[in-house]
Design a protein around this motif. Structure first.
Motif, PDB file in Angstrom:
ATOM      1  N   SER A  96     -12.383  -9.071   2.478  1.00 41.38           N
ATOM      2  CA  SER A  96     -11.631 -10.326   2.472  1.00 41.38           C
ATOM      3  C   SER A  96     -10.555 -10.358   3.554  1.00 41.38           C
ATOM      4  CB  SER A  96     -10.993 -10.553   1.096  1.00 41.38           C
ATOM      5  OG  SER A  96     -10.059  -9.520   0.804  1.00 41.38           O
ATOM      6  N   ALA A  97     -10.252  -9.220   4.174  1.00 40.67           N
ATOM      7  CA  ALA A  97      -9.256  -9.170   5.257  1.00 40.67           C
ATOM      8  C   ALA A  97      -9.572  -7.951   6.118  1.00 40.67           C
ATOM      9  CB  ALA A  97      -7.839  -9.090   4.710  1.00 40.67           C
ATOM     10  N   GLY A  98     -10.180  -8.190   7.272  1.00 42.53           N
ATOM     11  CA  GLY A  98     -10.565  -7.089   8.147  1.00 42.53           C
ATOM     12  C   GLY A  98      -9.618  -6.944   9.326  1.00 42.53           C
ATOM     13  N   PRO A  99      -9.966  -6.067  10.266  1.00 47.20           N
ATOM     14  CA  PRO A  99      -9.110  -5.834  11.436  1.00 47.20           C
ATOM     15  C   PRO A  99      -8.912  -7.099  12.267  1.00 47.20           C
ATOM     16  CG  PRO A  99     -10.768  -4.111  11.224  1.00 47.20           C
ATOM     17  CD  PRO A  99     -11.134  -5.177  10.241  1.00 47.20           C
ATOM     18  N   GLN A 100      -7.687  -7.281  12.727  1.00 50.63           N
ATOM     19  CA  GLN A 100      -7.308  -8.395  13.601  1.00 50.63           C
ATOM     20  C   GLN A 100      -7.507  -9.751  12.941  1.00 50.63           C
ATOM     21  OE1 GLN A 100      -5.735  -7.253  16.132  1.00 50.63           O
ATOM     22  NE2 GLN A 100      -6.417  -5.189  15.620  1.00 50.63           N
ATOM     23  N   GLU A 101      -7.495  -9.781  11.608  1.00 53.21           N
ATOM     24  CA  GLU A 101      -7.567 -11.042  10.885  1.00 53.21           C
ATOM     25  C   GLU A 101      -6.257 -11.260  10.135  1.00 53.21           C
ATOM     26  OE1 GLU A 101     -10.856 -10.855   8.252  1.00 53.21           O
ATOM     27  OE2 GLU A 101     -12.375 -11.027   9.820  1.00 53.21           O
ATOM     28  N   GLY A 102      -6.050 -12.469   9.698  1.00 53.14           N
ATOM     29  CA  GLY A 102      -4.903 -12.722   8.845  1.00 53.14           C
ATOM     30  C   GLY A 102      -5.080 -12.030   7.499  1.00 53.14           C
ATOM     31  N   TYR A 103      -3.998 -11.840   6.794  1.00 57.18           N
ATOM     32  CA  TYR A 103      -4.098 -11.156   5.510  1.00 57.18           C
ATOM     33  C   TYR A 103      -3.083 -11.718   4.542  1.00 57.18           C
ATOM     34  CZ  TYR A 103      -0.035  -8.549   7.251  1.00 57.18           C
ATOM     35  OH  TYR A 103       1.192  -8.208   7.741  1.00 57.18           O
ATOM     36  N   ILE A 104      -3.293 -11.398   3.267  1.00 54.03           N
ATOM     37  CA  ILE A 104      -2.359 -11.790   2.229  1.00 54.03           C
ATOM     38  C   ILE A 104      -1.792 -10.539   1.583  1.00 54.03           C
ATOM     39  CG2 ILE A 104      -3.354 -14.049   1.760  1.00 54.03           C
ATOM     40  CD1 ILE A 104      -4.958 -12.836  -0.448  1.00 54.03           C
ATOM     41  N   GLU A 105      -0.673 -10.712   0.883  1.00 53.41           N
ATOM     42  CA  GLU A 105       0.028  -9.569   0.317  1.00 53.41           C
ATOM     43  C   GLU A 105       0.171  -9.732  -1.198  1.00 53.41           C
ATOM     44  OE1 GLU A 105       2.934  -8.311   3.998  1.00 53.41           O
ATOM     45  OE2 GLU A 105       3.581  -9.931   2.673  1.00 53.41           O
ATOM     46  N   MET A 106       0.475  -8.622  -1.830  1.00 49.67           N
ATOM     47  CA  MET A 106       0.600  -8.584  -3.277  1.00 49.67           C
ATOM     48  C   MET A 106       1.798  -7.721  -3.650  1.00 49.67           C
ATOM     49  SD  MET A 106      -2.232  -7.186  -6.007  1.00 49.67           S
ATOM     50  CE  MET A 106      -3.449  -8.358  -5.433  1.00 49.67           C
ATOM     51  N   PHE A 107       2.533  -8.145  -4.670  1.00 50.99           N
ATOM     52  CA  PHE A 107       3.638  -7.335  -5.166  1.00 50.99           C
ATOM     53  C   PHE A 107       3.097  -6.116  -5.903  1.00 50.99           C
ATOM     54  CE2 PHE A 107       5.611 -11.605  -5.023  1.00 50.99           C
ATOM     55  CZ  PHE A 107       6.659 -11.307  -4.163  1.00 50.99           C
ATOM     56  N   VAL A 108       3.723  -4.976  -5.672  1.00 48.39           N
ATOM     57  CA  VAL A 108       3.286  -3.742  -6.328  1.00 48.39           C
ATOM     58  C   VAL A 108       4.506  -2.969  -6.817  1.00 48.39           C
ATOM     59  CG1 VAL A 108       1.175  -3.528  -4.948  1.00 48.39           C
ATOM     60  CG2 VAL A 108       3.276  -2.456  -4.155  1.00 48.39           C
ATOM     61  N   SER A 109       4.275  -2.115  -7.803  1.00 48.72           N
ATOM     62  CA  SER A 109       5.280  -1.171  -8.289  1.00 48.72           C
ATOM     63  C   SER A 109       4.555   0.001  -8.908  1.00 48.72           C
ATOM     64  CB  SER A 109       6.218  -1.827  -9.310  1.00 48.72           C
ATOM     65  OG  SER A 109       5.487  -2.331 -10.417  1.00 48.72           O
ATOM     66  N   VAL A 110       5.191   1.149  -8.940  1.00 48.33           N
ATOM     67  CA  VAL A 110       4.567   2.360  -9.480  1.00 48.33           C
ATOM     68  C   VAL A 110       4.585   2.292 -11.002  1.00 48.33           C
ATOM     69  CG1 VAL A 110       4.668   4.872  -9.562  1.00 48.33           C
ATOM     70  CG2 VAL A 110       5.262   3.660  -7.439  1.00 48.33           C
ATOM     71  N   TYR A 111       3.433   2.512 -11.580  1.00 47.56           N
ATOM     72  CA  TYR A 111       3.308   2.467 -13.042  1.00 47.56           C
ATOM     73  C   TYR A 111       4.130   3.600 -13.661  1.00 47.56           C
ATOM     74  CZ  TYR A 111       1.078   2.520 -17.650  1.00 47.56           C
ATOM     75  OH  TYR A 111       0.839   2.501 -19.007  1.00 47.56           O
ATOM     76  N   GLY A 112       4.894   3.268 -14.707  1.00 52.25           N
ATOM     77  CA  GLY A 112       5.728   4.257 -15.379  1.00 52.25           C
ATOM     78  C   GLY A 112       7.145   4.295 -14.872  1.00 52.25           C
ATOM     79  N   GLU A 113       7.417   3.650 -13.752  1.00 51.88           N
ATOM     80  CA  GLU A 113       8.782   3.582 -13.237  1.00 51.88           C
ATOM     81  C   GLU A 113       9.369   2.210 -13.530  1.00 51.88           C
ATOM     82  OE1 GLU A 113       8.847   4.548  -9.111  1.00 51.88           O
ATOM     83  OE2 GLU A 113       8.111   6.603  -9.410  1.00 51.88           O
ATOM     84  N   PRO A 114      10.705   2.109 -13.554  1.00 49.96           N
ATOM     85  CA  PRO A 114      11.316   0.801 -13.824  1.00 49.96           C
ATOM     86  C   PRO A 114      10.833  -0.255 -12.837  1.00 49.96           C
ATOM     87  CG  PRO A 114      12.958   2.542 -13.917  1.00 49.96           C
ATOM     88  CD  PRO A 114      11.723   3.176 -13.390  1.00 49.96           C
ATOM     89  N   VAL A 115      10.478  -1.403 -13.345  1.00 48.73           N
ATOM     90  CA  VAL A 115       9.996  -2.492 -12.498  1.00 48.73           C
ATOM     91  C   VAL A 115      11.192  -3.294 -11.973  1.00 48.73           C
ATOM     92  CG1 VAL A 115       8.568  -4.556 -12.378  1.00 48.73           C
ATOM     93  CG2 VAL A 115       7.863  -2.631 -13.820  1.00 48.73           C
ATOM     94  N   PRO A 116      11.395  -3.333 -10.665  1.00 49.88           N
ATOM     95  CA  PRO A 116      12.540  -4.070 -10.110  1.00 49.88           C
ATOM     96  C   PRO A 116      12.340  -5.567 -10.257  1.00 49.88           C
ATOM     97  CG  PRO A 116      11.137  -3.283  -8.353  1.00 49.88           C
ATOM     98  CD  PRO A 116      10.577  -2.704  -9.612  1.00 49.88           C
TER      99      PRO A 116
END
Length: 402
Positions: A96-116
């Motif tokens: 869905s997003a290869g080299p030299q293409e536009g891309y989208i982002e997603m929020f992430v956090s480490v499981y088990g740690e406090p979620v900011p």
């Protein structure tokens, strides 16, 4: 004594113009040299994937014909199978997003740690890919495993991250086996099963950014780019024509975008730098030619005005070598002033170009030395010809003409 004040003023004006020409030439040559050195570094950068012999096309499925995730996954699976069967194809995959293409982002956090709070959560580039996507791009897995057919929609959620992301979120240990909360529409706990090598999938002049990949069946999209790897780089042109047929074989009504070589996409990504370098090179070349003509003209005119003086000097015993050094030395003094001013101007210009440079500093000593050496060599040649003519003046002929 026989000259006029006007002649003196005209001579000074010519000297000022000559110094300005040399300074401007050095500024333009330095900017051009830095941009060319930067382009050279960009062409040698390690991409983390092999763009040669790889072609791609972007496909967007109509939501009305592909309303469910299962139908989308089925379309792209059948398309990859058709593409693998093309003559000259060694492999095929999609993302869905290869080299030299536009891309989208997603929020992430480490499981088990406090979620900011959401405004403080890091966001990471992501893509949904087929199981053999990394192998088709020839991007290695450095730890863990690649995706397989068992990573289906009803299987535990898994992900592959790149080394930059692993260092950012797990600086004190191995990322394998850790879980992350990935928030798009719904937060999803996903286990890291592999770490891939960093790849320059975005702007080549910037360091790799954190990236994560999901199996396409677990994160199906309405859009994806098909990638087909040729058995030999020379067969890629044939795949460009055949890729459209593979899409038509799966869905005759599906529209197909341009089919391009990935190497072409990489080249396009530095097109702005290439254009700027070409423009600067054109102006710098013209300035260098004009400077050489100006140096030659000023020196030759000065020699013509000093014909009687040269004749007297030689009649009094001056050697030809002394006359030669006198003419060249006088000309090179002006060149030295122009080079000094040009270096100062170039140091200011290159700071403006700093954002366009890669792998080379704005005050790169090698580039500055090469440009100064080139300009000095051209100036010496332009001074040599009239100085040589002056050294060959017959003193009796010069005095008789006067």
């Amino acid at each position: 004594a026989r000259g006029s004040a006007g002649g003196v003023h005209q001579g000074r004006a010519r000297a000022v113009l000559l110094v300005a020409q040399v300074a401007l030439s050095l500024v333009l040559l330095t900017g051009t040299g830095l941009l060319l050195a930067s382009l050279w570094q960009l062409q040698r950068v390690r991409l983390g994937y092999n763009p040669d012999g790889l072609v791609t096309t972007l496909l967007t499925l109509p939501a009305a014909r592909y309303p469910t995730p299962e139908r989308r996954v089925d379309f792209f699976d059948r398309l990859a199978e058709q593409a693998r069967a093309l003559p000259g194809a060694r492999g095929a995959a999609f993302s869905s997003a290869g080299p030299q293409e536009g891309y989208i982002e997603m929020f992430v956090s480490v499981y088990g740690e406090p979620v900011p709070p959401i405004e403080q959560r890091p966001h990471v580039k992501y893509a949904s890919v087929s199981p053999d996507y990394l192998s088709v791009l020839e991007t290695p897995i450095v730890r863990g495993r690649a995706f397989t057919a068992r990573d289906a929609a009803d299987s535990p959620r898994v992900m592959i991250i790149n080394e930059t992301m692993a260092r950012r979120f797990f600086p004190d240990g191995d990322a394998l086996g850790h879980k992350m909360i990935c928030s798009n529409a719904n937060p999803t706990v996903t286990e890291i099963v592999g770490v891939m090598a960093d790849a320059k999938t975005g702007e080549l002049s910037k360091p790799p950014i954190p990236e994560m990949y999901f199996p396409f069946p677990q994160w199906p999209e309405l859009y994806a780019s098909l990638y087909v790897r040729a058995s030999e780089p020379g067969q890629a042109a044939g795949l460009v024509r055949a890729a459209r047929g593979a899409v038509r074989a799966v869905d005759p009504d599906q529209s197909v975008g341009d089919v391009l070589g990935v190497r072409e996409l990489v080249t396009r990504s530095v097109a702005d730098r290439q254009l700027l370098a070409l423009l600067l090179a054109s102006f710098a070349g013209l300035a260098l030619v004009l400077a050489a003509i100006g140096i030659y003209g000023v020196t030759a005119y000065g020699v013509a005005q000093r014909t009687r003086e040269i004749g007297i000097r030689m009649a009094l015993g001056a050697q030809r070598s002394h006359v030669f050094r006198l003419i060249v030395g006088g000309g090179m003094k002006l060149i030295g002033v122009g080079i000094a001013l040009g270096v100062l101007g170039a140091l200011g210009l290159t700071r403006l170009l700093a954002s366009l440079l890669y792998g080379v500093g704005a005050s790169d000593p090698l580039t500055f030395s090469a440009v100064v050496g080139l300009l000095t060599g051209v100036a010496l040649l332009a001074n040599y010809l009239p100085a040589r003519r002056a050294a060959l003046v017959d003193p009796l002929t010069a005095l008789r003409e006067e």
